[in-house]
Scaffold this active site. Structure first.
Site, PDB file in Angstrom:
ATOM      1  N   CYS A  41     -40.423  32.592 -23.565  1.00  0.00           N
ATOM      2  CA  CYS A  41     -40.850  31.200 -23.376  1.00  0.00           C
ATOM      3  C   CYS A  41     -42.340  31.026 -23.654  1.00  0.00           C
ATOM      4  O   CYS A  41     -42.748  30.122 -24.374  1.00  0.00           O
ATOM      5  CB  CYS A  41     -40.515  30.755 -21.952  1.00  0.00           C
ATOM      6  SG  CYS A  41     -41.113  29.105 -21.608  1.00  0.00           S
ATOM      7  N   CYS A  46     -40.631  28.369 -25.975  1.00  0.00           N
ATOM      8  CA  CYS A  46     -40.875  26.993 -25.502  1.00  0.00           C
ATOM      9  C   CYS A  46     -42.321  26.522 -25.630  1.00  0.00           C
ATOM     10  O   CYS A  46     -42.572  25.420 -26.144  1.00  0.00           O
ATOM     11  CB  CYS A  46     -40.522  26.859 -24.023  1.00  0.00           C
ATOM     12  SG  CYS A  46     -39.182  27.880 -23.457  1.00  0.00           S
ATOM     13  N   LYS A  49     -43.806  26.513 -29.287  1.00  0.00           N
ATOM     14  CA  LYS A  49     -42.979  25.533 -30.019  1.00  0.00           C
ATOM     15  C   LYS A  49     -43.371  24.105 -29.648  1.00  0.00           C
ATOM     16  O   LYS A  49     -43.564  23.256 -30.500  1.00  0.00           O
ATOM     17  CB  LYS A  49     -41.504  25.799 -29.696  1.00  0.00           C
ATOM     18  CG  LYS A  49     -40.465  24.885 -30.311  1.00  0.00           C
ATOM     19  CD  LYS A  49     -40.193  23.594 -29.587  1.00  0.00           C
ATOM     20  CE  LYS A  49     -39.917  23.663 -28.119  1.00  0.00           C
ATOM     21  NZ  LYS A  49     -38.654  24.192 -27.715  1.00  0.00           N
ATOM     22  N   TYR A 176     -30.517  24.424 -31.092  1.00  0.00           N
ATOM     23  CA  TYR A 176     -31.823  23.983 -30.590  1.00  0.00           C
ATOM     24  C   TYR A 176     -32.947  24.322 -31.568  1.00  0.00           C
ATOM     25  O   TYR A 176     -33.706  23.464 -31.995  1.00  0.00           O
ATOM     26  CB  TYR A 176     -32.150  24.716 -29.282  1.00  0.00           C
ATOM     27  CG  TYR A 176     -31.429  24.256 -28.055  1.00  0.00           C
ATOM     28  CD1 TYR A 176     -32.058  23.414 -27.153  1.00  0.00           C
ATOM     29  CD2 TYR A 176     -30.147  24.697 -27.772  1.00  0.00           C
ATOM     30  CE1 TYR A 176     -31.417  23.011 -25.999  1.00  0.00           C
ATOM     31  CE2 TYR A 176     -29.497  24.304 -26.612  1.00  0.00           C
ATOM     32  CZ  TYR A 176     -30.138  23.459 -25.730  1.00  0.00           C
ATOM     33  OH  TYR A 176     -29.500  23.070 -24.593  1.00  0.00           O
ATOM     34  N   GLU A 180     -35.248  21.791 -33.885  1.00  0.00           N
ATOM     35  CA  GLU A 180     -36.651  21.630 -33.511  1.00  0.00           C
ATOM     36  C   GLU A 180     -37.557  22.005 -34.693  1.00  0.00           C
ATOM     37  O   GLU A 180     -38.486  21.270 -35.039  1.00  0.00           O
ATOM     38  CB  GLU A 180     -36.960  22.473 -32.274  1.00  0.00           C
ATOM     39  CG  GLU A 180     -36.254  21.896 -31.029  1.00  0.00           C
ATOM     40  CD  GLU A 180     -36.460  22.706 -29.762  1.00  0.00           C
ATOM     41  OE1 GLU A 180     -36.877  23.878 -29.847  1.00  0.00           O
ATOM     42  OE2 GLU A 180     -36.186  22.155 -28.672  1.00  0.00           O
ATOM     43  N   HIS A 435     -41.599  -2.933 -16.548  1.00  0.00           N
ATOM     44  CA  HIS A 435     -41.676  -3.585 -17.844  1.00  0.00           C
ATOM     45  C   HIS A 435     -43.109  -3.658 -18.353  1.00  0.00           C
ATOM     46  O   HIS A 435     -44.001  -3.924 -17.568  1.00  0.00           O
ATOM     47  CB  HIS A 435     -41.108  -5.010 -17.702  1.00  0.00           C
ATOM     48  CG  HIS A 435     -41.041  -5.746 -18.989  1.00  0.00           C
ATOM     49  ND1 HIS A 435     -40.116  -5.453 -19.970  1.00  0.00           N
ATOM     50  CD2 HIS A 435     -41.804  -6.762 -19.462  1.00  0.00           C
ATOM     51  CE1 HIS A 435     -40.304  -6.268 -20.995  1.00  0.00           C
ATOM     52  NE2 HIS A 435     -41.320  -7.065 -20.712  1.00  0.00           N
ATOM     53  N   GLU A 440     -37.005   1.482 -18.832  1.00  0.00           N
ATOM     54  CA  GLU A 440     -36.377   0.358 -18.125  1.00  0.00           C
ATOM     55  C   GLU A 440     -34.962   0.100 -18.645  1.00  0.00           C
ATOM     56  O   GLU A 440     -34.137  -0.477 -17.939  1.00  0.00           O
ATOM     57  CB  GLU A 440     -37.225  -0.916 -18.218  1.00  0.00           C
ATOM     58  CG  GLU A 440     -37.282  -1.535 -19.603  1.00  0.00           C
ATOM     59  CD  GLU A 440     -38.096  -2.831 -19.639  1.00  0.00           C
ATOM     60  OE1 GLU A 440     -37.929  -3.665 -18.755  1.00  0.00           O
ATOM     61  OE2 GLU A 440     -38.916  -2.988 -20.585  1.00  0.00           O
TER      62      GLU A 440
HETATM   63  P1  NDP Z   1     -27.887  27.841 -30.479  1.00  0.00           P
HETATM   64  O1  NDP Z   1     -26.877  28.570 -29.712  1.00  0.00           O
HETATM   65  O2  NDP Z   1     -28.460  26.578 -29.939  1.00  0.00           O
HETATM   66  O3  NDP Z   1     -27.297  27.506 -31.918  1.00  0.00           O
HETATM   67  C1  NDP Z   1     -26.842  28.513 -32.766  1.00  0.00           C
HETATM   68  C2  NDP Z   1     -26.438  27.894 -34.080  1.00  0.00           C
HETATM   69  O4  NDP Z   1     -26.228  28.925 -35.030  1.00  0.00           O
HETATM   70  C3  NDP Z   1     -25.170  27.082 -33.997  1.00  0.00           C
HETATM   71  O5  NDP Z   1     -25.322  25.956 -34.816  1.00  0.00           O
HETATM   72  C4  NDP Z   1     -24.100  28.035 -34.545  1.00  0.00           C
HETATM   73  O6  NDP Z   1     -23.081  27.399 -35.271  1.00  0.00           O
HETATM   74  C5  NDP Z   1     -24.898  28.873 -35.522  1.00  0.00           C
HETATM   75  N1  NDP Z   1     -24.422  30.260 -35.598  1.00  0.00           N
HETATM   76  C6  NDP Z   1     -24.141  31.081 -34.588  1.00  0.00           C
HETATM   77  N2  NDP Z   1     -23.771  32.286 -35.038  1.00  0.00           N
HETATM   78  C7  NDP Z   1     -23.832  32.235 -36.381  1.00  0.00           C
HETATM   79  C8  NDP Z   1     -23.556  33.154 -37.426  1.00  0.00           C
HETATM   80  N3  NDP Z   1     -23.147  34.384 -37.167  1.00  0.00           N
HETATM   81  N4  NDP Z   1     -23.720  32.727 -38.682  1.00  0.00           N
HETATM   82  C9  NDP Z   1     -24.127  31.491 -38.967  1.00  0.00           C
HETATM   83  N5  NDP Z   1     -24.400  30.583 -38.016  1.00  0.00           N
HETATM   84  C10 NDP Z   1     -24.250  30.949 -36.743  1.00  0.00           C
HETATM   85  O7  NDP Z   1     -29.008  28.926 -30.795  1.00  0.00           O
HETATM   86  P2  NDP Z   1     -30.569  28.867 -31.118  1.00  0.00           P
HETATM   87  O8  NDP Z   1     -30.836  30.114 -31.870  1.00  0.00           O
HETATM   88  O9  NDP Z   1     -30.962  27.564 -31.710  1.00  0.00           O
HETATM   89  O10 NDP Z   1     -31.219  28.961 -29.674  1.00  0.00           O
HETATM   90  C11 NDP Z   1     -30.888  30.026 -28.792  1.00  0.00           C
HETATM   91  C12 NDP Z   1     -30.916  29.576 -27.368  1.00  0.00           C
HETATM   92  O11 NDP Z   1     -32.255  29.398 -26.972  1.00  0.00           O
HETATM   93  C13 NDP Z   1     -30.226  28.248 -27.122  1.00  0.00           C
HETATM   94  O12 NDP Z   1     -28.881  28.401 -26.809  1.00  0.00           O
HETATM   95  C14 NDP Z   1     -31.003  27.654 -25.996  1.00  0.00           C
HETATM   96  O13 NDP Z   1     -30.370  27.966 -24.790  1.00  0.00           O
HETATM   97  C15 NDP Z   1     -32.368  28.315 -26.068  1.00  0.00           C
HETATM   98  N6  NDP Z   1     -33.374  27.357 -26.565  1.00  0.00           N
HETATM   99  C16 NDP Z   1     -33.626  26.249 -25.825  1.00  0.00           C
HETATM  100  C17 NDP Z   1     -34.539  25.323 -26.262  1.00  0.00           C
HETATM  101  C18 NDP Z   1     -34.786  24.100 -25.439  1.00  0.00           C
HETATM  102  O14 NDP Z   1     -34.440  24.104 -24.259  1.00  0.00           O
HETATM  103  N7  NDP Z   1     -35.356  23.037 -26.007  1.00  0.00           N
HETATM  104  C19 NDP Z   1     -35.271  25.490 -27.504  1.00  0.00           C
HETATM  105  C20 NDP Z   1     -34.913  26.683 -28.221  1.00  0.00           C
HETATM  106  C21 NDP Z   1     -33.994  27.570 -27.751  1.00  0.00           C
HETATM  107  P3  NDP Z   1     -21.918  26.486 -34.647  1.00  0.00           P
HETATM  108  O15 NDP Z   1     -22.260  25.094 -35.032  1.00  0.00           O
HETATM  109  O16 NDP Z   1     -20.688  26.987 -35.296  1.00  0.00           O
HETATM  110  O17 NDP Z   1     -21.922  26.700 -33.177  1.00  0.00           O
END
Ligand code: NDP
Length: 446
Positions: A41, A46, A49, A176, A180, A435, A440
């Site tokens: 983080c 976090c 970022k 995520y 982002e 307001h 709101e």
């Molecule tokens: P996420 O789990 O959010 O998303 C992963 C994405 O990658 C999905 O779209 C998934 O596809 C795709 N994917 C997964 N496996 C593969 C693969 N083998 N090949 C191709 N595509 C794949 O992961 P992130 O890496 O974005 O973030 C990790 C974690 O970190 C998050 O789950 C979150 O909890 C945390 N995080 C939180 C943030 C916040 O609170 N603002 C910011 C950044 C991270 P599909 O659509 O099929 O699921």
């Protein structure tokens, strides 16, 4: 052999909280960290970022300022300046976390530690340390798909250190991090394409809100390629990359970033030496009190793959320390955890999505407000916010709140208190609007 009441492996959000609270309860505590105190983080997640998100937003703010009477000359963006300032802030926080541990008399070992038995760890230097309890708080690590040439891509671990801003970037993943960074790179004038394997992005978020993000992002100029499976990554002579897909045209890019999920960081930790059971994702299996299958070893945070969010890891670390060292056994309440995606514009949500609520409760009422923020109207920015309230039709209780629009995470954090407290739609209606504000809209939903 030195002996401690608690030895924590991993000085991220969960580990640091657990160490400091356990020490405050009077335990003799040590913590090992192989990289930098602060964890994902603070060091490569976090915090840096969010600073980049702020930096990126100036691209729109500077344009909009002209409509508000400011004579803004053509402005250039300088990536190394932002990068170095962000990294300096990361250094500051790393120092602050280290001092917190020191002020609580937690001994810090800046080296890798592995579990050698239920009550013993071994440091990289070879030193062996015994502990009544061991806490695994090693977090998670980015996963990169197993495709030819994947080594030419980077992950969120490297993105904060880029030498220069690429002209073109492809982000693999639709979660995520992908959304982002699509926003961040785009605002820095990079030509961005987000590629996801499925037909959607941000699975788990309310569909209508996600559709709005997709439409807004496309209108801004971010490209999306969905249902796309990588075949191989080819490095070209000029250093750029050609991305080949199982279907469709290849894409040429200067940067490929994988944001395809994060896996619990348990490999090579010696957990088998204590008989610790892992699930099929490699996560440490724990009970409600964060205890693993080995009774002297606990785990908190992303390494347990429950909810991969910093504030959750912090709560788990705190609950663990209170339970084991504070004589106050307690568990974490995972209900109604608010979350946000710091995209451009950001998304935030708490509670059930519309489809989850329909499935769980049957009849629900959905209230929406689809509006253009006042500031965007004057700025001539054709970007609409969408707020959505999901109400249990039987009880009138608000069971979900989902938003996309400027400052959505800031607004949602406050509103999440009401949802968590189980307040009704009537309670929102009874609250006088503040307001003019965007928030709101939440008390004016019809
Ligand atoms: P996420 O789990 O959010 O998303 C992963 C994405 O990658 C999905 O779209 C998934 O596809 C795709 N994917 C997964 N496996 C593969 C693969 N083998 N090949 C191709 N595509 C794949 O992961 P992130 O890496 O974005 O973030 C990790 C974690 O970190 C998050 O789950 C979150 O909890 C945390 N995080 C939180 C943030 C916040 O609170 N603002 C910011 C950044 C991270 P599909 O659509 O099929 O699921």
């Amino acid at each position: 052999m030195t002996s401690y009441d608690l030895f924590v492996i991993g000085a991220g959000s969960g580990g640091v909280r657990a160490a400091r609270i356990a020490a405050a309860h009077g335990a003799k505590v040590a913590i090992a960290e192989e990289y930098r105190v602060g964890g994902t983080c603070v060091i490569r997640g976090c915090v840096p970022k969010k600073l980049l998100v702020y930096g990126a937003h100036f691209a729109e703010d500077l344009k909009d300022a002209r409509r508000f009477g400011w004579d803004v000359p053509e402005c250039d963006f300088n990536w190394p300046t932002l990068r170095d300032n962000v990294l300096a802030d990361v250094d500051r926080l790393n120092g602050a976390y280290t001092s917190t541990l020191a002020s609580h008399d937690v001994e810090v070992f800046l080296e890798r530690a592995t579990v050698s038995s239920p009550q013993e760890v071994t440091l990289a230097s070879g030193r062996r340390i015994s502990a009544k309890h061991i806490l695994i708080a090693t977090g998670a690590w980015p996963v990169t798909p197993d495709i030819e040439g994947a080594e030419h891509g980077i992950t969120s671990n490297e993105v904060f250190h880029l030498e220069k801003m690429p002209r073109r970037a492809v982000i693999a993943g639709g979660g995520y991090i992908a959304n982002e960074f699509a926003g961040i790179f785009h605002e820095f004038s990079c030509d961005v394409t987000l590629v996801n394997r499925s037909d959607t992005i941000l699975r788990g978020y309310d569909r209508q809100i996600v559709e709005r993000l997709l439409a807004t992002s496309m209108a801004k100029g971010i490209n999306f390629r969905l249902n796309a499976e990588f075949e191989k990554i080819e490095k070209l002579d000029d250093g750029s990359l050609r991305l080949h897909f199982k279907d469709g045209e290849p894409i040429e890019t200067d940067l490929l970033m994988f944001a395809t999920g994060r896996r619990p960081h348990t490999q090579g930790l010696g957990l088998e030496n204590a008989g610790i059971a892992l699930d099929n994702q490699g996560a440490v299996i724990v009970d409600d009190y964060n205890r693993s299958s080995c009774k002297s070893i606990y785990a908190v945070g992303d390494v347990t793959n429950r909810v991969q969010l910093t504030p959750v890891a912090i709560r788990e670390g705190h609950a663990f320390a209170d339970t084991v060292f504070g004589g106050n056994p307690r568990t974490v309440d995972y209900d109604c955890i608010p979350s946000a995606v710091f995209s451009h514009p950001p998304i935030a949500g708490v509670g059930l999505t519309e489809s989850e609520a329909r499935e769980k409760l049957g009849t629900v009422k959905v209230y929406t407000s689809d509006f253009r923020a006042m500031k965007n109207v004057l700025a001539g920015r054709d970007e609409r916010a969408l707020y959505k309230m999901i109400v249990d039709d039987t009880t009138g209780r608000v069971v979900g709140l989902h938003m996309i629009g400027p400052d959505a995470p800031e607004i949602l954090q406050a509103a999440a208190v009401a949802v968590k407290a189980g307040l009704t739609k009537q309670a929102f209606d009874d609250t006088v609007a503040l307001h003019p504000s965007m928030a709101e809209e939440l008390v004016l939903l019809k």
